[in-house]
Motif scaffolding. Structure first.
Motif, PDB file in Angstrom:
ATOM      1  N   SER A  45      69.704 -15.833 101.193  1.00  0.00           N
ATOM      2  CA  SER A  45      70.386 -14.733 101.875  1.00  0.00           C
ATOM      3  C   SER A  45      71.566 -14.239 101.040  1.00  0.00           C
ATOM      4  O   SER A  45      72.004 -14.913 100.091  1.00  0.00           O
ATOM      5  CB  SER A  45      70.895 -15.188 103.242  1.00  0.00           C
ATOM      6  OG  SER A  45      71.929 -16.149 103.079  1.00  0.00           O
ATOM      7  N   GLU A  46      72.101 -13.061 101.384  1.00  0.00           N
ATOM      8  CA  GLU A  46      73.269 -12.544 100.683  1.00  0.00           C
ATOM      9  C   GLU A  46      74.442 -13.508 100.794  1.00  0.00           C
ATOM     10  O   GLU A  46      75.207 -13.696  99.851  1.00  0.00           O
ATOM     11  CB  GLU A  46      73.650 -11.164 101.236  1.00  0.00           C
ATOM     12  CG  GLU A  46      72.676 -10.068 100.856  1.00  0.00           C
ATOM     13  CD  GLU A  46      73.202  -8.675 101.185  1.00  0.00           C
ATOM     14  OE1 GLU A  46      74.302  -8.579 101.769  1.00  0.00           O
ATOM     15  OE2 GLU A  46      72.522  -7.693 100.848  1.00  0.00           O
ATOM     16  N   GLU A  47      74.572 -14.129 101.967  1.00  0.00           N
ATOM     17  CA  GLU A  47      75.648 -15.112 102.167  1.00  0.00           C
ATOM     18  C   GLU A  47      75.448 -16.307 101.251  1.00  0.00           C
ATOM     19  O   GLU A  47      76.393 -16.803 100.640  1.00  0.00           O
ATOM     20  CB  GLU A  47      75.686 -15.563 103.626  1.00  0.00           C
ATOM     21  CG  GLU A  47      76.821 -16.531 103.949  1.00  0.00           C
ATOM     22  CD  GLU A  47      76.837 -16.963 105.395  1.00  0.00           C
ATOM     23  OE1 GLU A  47      77.756 -17.718 105.773  1.00  0.00           O
ATOM     24  OE2 GLU A  47      75.930 -16.572 106.158  1.00  0.00           O
ATOM     25  N   ASP A  48      74.191 -16.777 101.136  1.00  0.00           N
ATOM     26  CA  ASP A  48      73.884 -17.910 100.248  1.00  0.00           C
ATOM     27  C   ASP A  48      74.166 -17.557  98.785  1.00  0.00           C
ATOM     28  O   ASP A  48      74.541 -18.424  97.993  1.00  0.00           O
ATOM     29  CB  ASP A  48      72.414 -18.316 100.390  1.00  0.00           C
ATOM     30  CG  ASP A  48      72.116 -19.002 101.712  1.00  0.00           C
ATOM     31  OD1 ASP A  48      73.025 -19.662 102.248  1.00  0.00           O
ATOM     32  OD2 ASP A  48      70.980 -18.865 102.210  1.00  0.00           O
ATOM     33  N   ARG A  49      73.961 -16.285  98.442  1.00  0.00           N
ATOM     34  CA  ARG A  49      74.157 -15.851  97.049  1.00  0.00           C
ATOM     35  C   ARG A  49      75.608 -15.458  96.779  1.00  0.00           C
ATOM     36  O   ARG A  49      75.937 -15.040  95.676  1.00  0.00           O
ATOM     37  CB  ARG A  49      73.240 -14.655  96.735  1.00  0.00           C
ATOM     38  CG  ARG A  49      71.755 -14.911  96.953  1.00  0.00           C
ATOM     39  CD  ARG A  49      70.880 -13.881  96.275  1.00  0.00           C
ATOM     40  NE  ARG A  49      71.167 -12.515  96.627  1.00  0.00           N
ATOM     41  CZ  ARG A  49      70.590 -11.824  97.617  1.00  0.00           C
ATOM     42  NH1 ARG A  49      69.671 -12.417  98.388  1.00  0.00           N
ATOM     43  NH2 ARG A  49      70.917 -10.562  97.849  1.00  0.00           N
ATOM     44  N   TRP A  50      76.456 -15.573  97.789  1.00  0.00           N
ATOM     45  CA  TRP A  50      77.875 -15.183  97.691  1.00  0.00           C
ATOM     46  C   TRP A  50      77.984 -13.759  97.174  1.00  0.00           C
ATOM     47  O   TRP A  50      78.797 -13.435  96.310  1.00  0.00           O
ATOM     48  CB  TRP A  50      78.650 -16.110  96.763  1.00  0.00           C
ATOM     49  CG  TRP A  50      78.588 -17.557  97.121  1.00  0.00           C
ATOM     50  CD1 TRP A  50      78.040 -18.134  98.223  1.00  0.00           C
ATOM     51  CD2 TRP A  50      79.103 -18.654  96.355  1.00  0.00           C
ATOM     52  NE1 TRP A  50      78.174 -19.511  98.192  1.00  0.00           N
ATOM     53  CE2 TRP A  50      78.818 -19.846  97.048  1.00  0.00           C
ATOM     54  CE3 TRP A  50      79.773 -18.726  95.140  1.00  0.00           C
ATOM     55  CZ2 TRP A  50      79.178 -21.099  96.577  1.00  0.00           C
ATOM     56  CZ3 TRP A  50      80.123 -19.981  94.658  1.00  0.00           C
ATOM     57  CH2 TRP A  50      79.836 -21.156  95.374  1.00  0.00           C
ATOM     58  N   ARG A  51      77.149 -12.886  97.755  1.00  0.00           N
ATOM     59  CA  ARG A  51      77.101 -11.510  97.263  1.00  0.00           C
ATOM     60  C   ARG A  51      78.318 -10.711  97.727  1.00  0.00           C
ATOM     61  O   ARG A  51      78.637 -10.675  98.911  1.00  0.00           O
ATOM     62  CB  ARG A  51      75.824 -10.803  97.732  1.00  0.00           C
ATOM     63  CG  ARG A  51      75.664  -9.402  97.140  1.00  0.00           C
ATOM     64  CD  ARG A  51      74.319  -8.797  97.422  1.00  0.00           C
ATOM     65  NE  ARG A  51      74.204  -7.459  96.833  1.00  0.00           N
ATOM     66  CZ  ARG A  51      73.907  -7.212  95.577  1.00  0.00           C
ATOM     67  NH1 ARG A  51      73.676  -8.223  94.742  1.00  0.00           N
ATOM     68  NH2 ARG A  51      73.824  -5.987  95.117  1.00  0.00           N
ATOM     69  N   SER A  52      78.990 -10.085  96.772  1.00  0.00           N
ATOM     70  CA  SER A  52      80.112  -9.211  97.099  1.00  0.00           C
ATOM     71  C   SER A  52      79.560  -7.861  97.564  1.00  0.00           C
ATOM     72  O   SER A  52      78.472  -7.449  97.149  1.00  0.00           O
ATOM     73  CB  SER A  52      81.014  -9.031  95.884  1.00  0.00           C
ATOM     74  OG  SER A  52      80.286  -8.482  94.807  1.00  0.00           O
ATOM     75  N   PRO A  53      80.281  -7.138  98.406  1.00  0.00           N
ATOM     76  CA  PRO A  53      79.777  -5.861  98.931  1.00  0.00           C
ATOM     77  C   PRO A  53      79.741  -4.768  97.858  1.00  0.00           C
ATOM     78  O   PRO A  53      80.477  -4.832  96.866  1.00  0.00           O
ATOM     79  CB  PRO A  53      80.779  -5.509 100.035  1.00  0.00           C
ATOM     80  CG  PRO A  53      82.029  -6.236  99.665  1.00  0.00           C
ATOM     81  CD  PRO A  53      81.589  -7.501  98.991  1.00  0.00           C
ATOM     82  N   ASN A  54      78.883  -3.772  98.079  1.00  0.00           N
ATOM     83  CA  ASN A  54      78.842  -2.610  97.183  1.00  0.00           C
ATOM     84  C   ASN A  54      80.166  -1.859  97.243  1.00  0.00           C
ATOM     85  O   ASN A  54      80.856  -1.867  98.262  1.00  0.00           O
ATOM     86  CB  ASN A  54      77.723  -1.651  97.594  1.00  0.00           C
ATOM     87  CG  ASN A  54      76.342  -2.248  97.383  1.00  0.00           C
ATOM     88  OD1 ASN A  54      76.187  -3.260  96.712  1.00  0.00           O
ATOM     89  ND2 ASN A  54      75.330  -1.624  97.972  1.00  0.00           N
ATOM     90  N   LYS A  55      80.518  -1.205  96.143  1.00  0.00           N
ATOM     91  CA  LYS A  55      81.701  -0.359  96.091  1.00  0.00           C
ATOM     92  C   LYS A  55      81.262   1.068  95.721  1.00  0.00           C
ATOM     93  O   LYS A  55      80.242   1.258  95.036  1.00  0.00           O
ATOM     94  CB  LYS A  55      82.705  -0.879  95.053  1.00  0.00           C
ATOM     95  CG  LYS A  55      83.332  -2.221  95.416  1.00  0.00           C
ATOM     96  CD  LYS A  55      84.285  -2.091  96.584  1.00  0.00           C
ATOM     97  CE  LYS A  55      84.976  -3.422  96.878  1.00  0.00           C
ATOM     98  NZ  LYS A  55      85.914  -3.310  98.017  1.00  0.00           N
ATOM     99  N   TYR A  56      82.054   2.038  96.144  1.00  0.00           N
ATOM    100  CA  TYR A  56      81.713   3.440  95.913  1.00  0.00           C
ATOM    101  C   TYR A  56      82.837   4.093  95.109  1.00  0.00           C
ATOM    102  O   TYR A  56      83.971   4.189  95.579  1.00  0.00           O
ATOM    103  CB  TYR A  56      81.486   4.152  97.245  1.00  0.00           C
ATOM    104  CG  TYR A  56      80.334   3.533  98.001  1.00  0.00           C
ATOM    105  CD1 TYR A  56      79.052   4.058  97.907  1.00  0.00           C
ATOM    106  CD2 TYR A  56      80.526   2.373  98.760  1.00  0.00           C
ATOM    107  CE1 TYR A  56      77.979   3.460  98.558  1.00  0.00           C
ATOM    108  CE2 TYR A  56      79.463   1.775  99.422  1.00  0.00           C
ATOM    109  CZ  TYR A  56      78.188   2.316  99.318  1.00  0.00           C
ATOM    110  OH  TYR A  56      77.137   1.713  99.961  1.00  0.00           O
ATOM    111  N   ALA A  57      82.490   4.499  93.900  1.00  0.00           N
ATOM    112  CA  ALA A  57      83.492   5.015  92.962  1.00  0.00           C
ATOM    113  C   ALA A  57      83.458   6.537  92.918  1.00  0.00           C
ATOM    114  O   ALA A  57      82.400   7.136  92.689  1.00  0.00           O
ATOM    115  CB  ALA A  57      83.233   4.451  91.569  1.00  0.00           C
ATOM    116  N   VAL A  58      84.618   7.149  93.168  1.00  0.00           N
ATOM    117  CA  VAL A  58      84.743   8.595  93.012  1.00  0.00           C
ATOM    118  C   VAL A  58      85.024   8.870  91.537  1.00  0.00           C
ATOM    119  O   VAL A  58      86.036   8.407  90.996  1.00  0.00           O
ATOM    120  CB  VAL A  58      85.882   9.152  93.897  1.00  0.00           C
ATOM    121  CG1 VAL A  58      85.975  10.676  93.726  1.00  0.00           C
ATOM    122  CG2 VAL A  58      85.655   8.788  95.358  1.00  0.00           C
ATOM    123  N   MET A  59      84.113   9.623  90.889  1.00  0.00           N
ATOM    124  CA  MET A  59      84.175   9.825  89.443  1.00  0.00           C
ATOM    125  C   MET A  59      84.526  11.276  89.090  1.00  0.00           C
ATOM    126  O   MET A  59      84.298  12.206  89.872  1.00  0.00           O
ATOM    127  CB  MET A  59      82.837   9.463  88.801  1.00  0.00           C
ATOM    128  CG  MET A  59      82.329   8.074  89.120  1.00  0.00           C
ATOM    129  SD  MET A  59      83.433   6.755  88.554  1.00  0.00           S
ATOM    130  CE  MET A  59      83.305   6.980  86.771  1.00  0.00           C
TER     131      MET A  59
END
Length: 263
Positions: free
Chosen positions: A187-201
């Protein structure tokens, strides 16, 4: 046969590590903290008074299906009905109050003791903080003040962990004959996955004008402050990258994480 600590890991990791144990290579420098942890255990287990306590004792219990669950108890006090376990940890574990894994391990030890006729009401963890900084402790209010922290858990029932352990073993039995690539994904929790980020470019600029947590926040910021596009920066599977010894035998890591890690 599975240990309590092994059963707390995701099924894919458990079986890949077991299947490829003879192939896994590890840099010796990555084992320094494991050595430090063994030294801590060796010193602190001398605290046993030998009367109502025993240290470094291996216990096991065999389920009805023939599989055995085992565990090594750092220190158990029969008079207090208490387990003491020593850990080496990062100060971030304290800052984020991230002790769910310790609580589950403690429940597992309480279960194992009770299955061997030994009562257990409390499990107390002592975390030795290997990266503690005195200067940070003085400067930050939420930073641990000492390089050791005591984290106790009290248990009134072992029904929940009993259900978890039995279901985990049943799942492992079902998956033992499944090929590597078809094992259940962690799972994402098991993989210690950080959340997506959204960059204004902005065109002509490599760095983001602003980094936001959601697409909606990024769009609102862009309306007010400008920018030419919004770029999605996927979260990272931190455990896959730095803390999984069987990652090179995992299809998910090879296809989804390794390229990100390289970049």
């Amino acid at each position: 046969r599975y240990s309590i600590t092994t059963l707390l890991k995701p099924t894919r990791e458990i079986l890949l590590c077991r299947r490829h144990d003879h192939e896994v290579e590890q840099d010796c420098s990555e084992m320094i903290w494991a050595l430090f942890g063994q030294a801590v255990h060796h010193i602190l287990q001398q605290a046993s008074d030998g009367k109502t306590e025993f240290a470094e004792e291996r216990l096991e219990y065999t389920l009805e299906n023939g599989y055995t669950i085992s565990g090594i108890i750092d220190l158990y006090d029969m008079a207090k009905e208490e387990v003491v376990d020593y850990k080496t940890a990062s100060t971030w574990k304290v800052v984020f109050n991230d002790f769910k894994d310790w609580e589950k391990q403690g429940l597992g030890y309480a279960w194992l003791l009770q299955k061997n006729g030994l009562p257990c009401k409390t499990v107390k963890f002592y975390g030795i903080l290997k990266d503690h900084s005195k200067s940070e402790a003085k400067r930050k209010a939420d930073y641990p003040k000492l390089p050791v922290v005591e984290v106790p858990f009290r248990f009134d029932s072992i029904e929940e962990i009993d259900k978890y352990l039995r279901e985990k073993v049943d799942e492992l039995i079902k998956c033992e004959s499944i090929p590597d690539d078809e094992l259940p994904l962690c799972s994402e929790e098991d993989r210690w996955r950080s959340p997506n980020k959204y960059a204004v470019m902005k065109k002509g600029r490599k760095s983001a004008l602003r980094l936001l947590d959601t697409q909606e926040e990024a769009e609102e910021w862009q309306k007010v402050n400008g920018g030419d596009s919004i770029e999605v920066r996927p979260g990272l599977d931190k455990k896959c990258i730095d803390y999984c010894s069987c990652k090179n035998y995992c299809k998910y890591y090879l296809e989804n994480v390794k390229e990100e890690e390289t970049e």
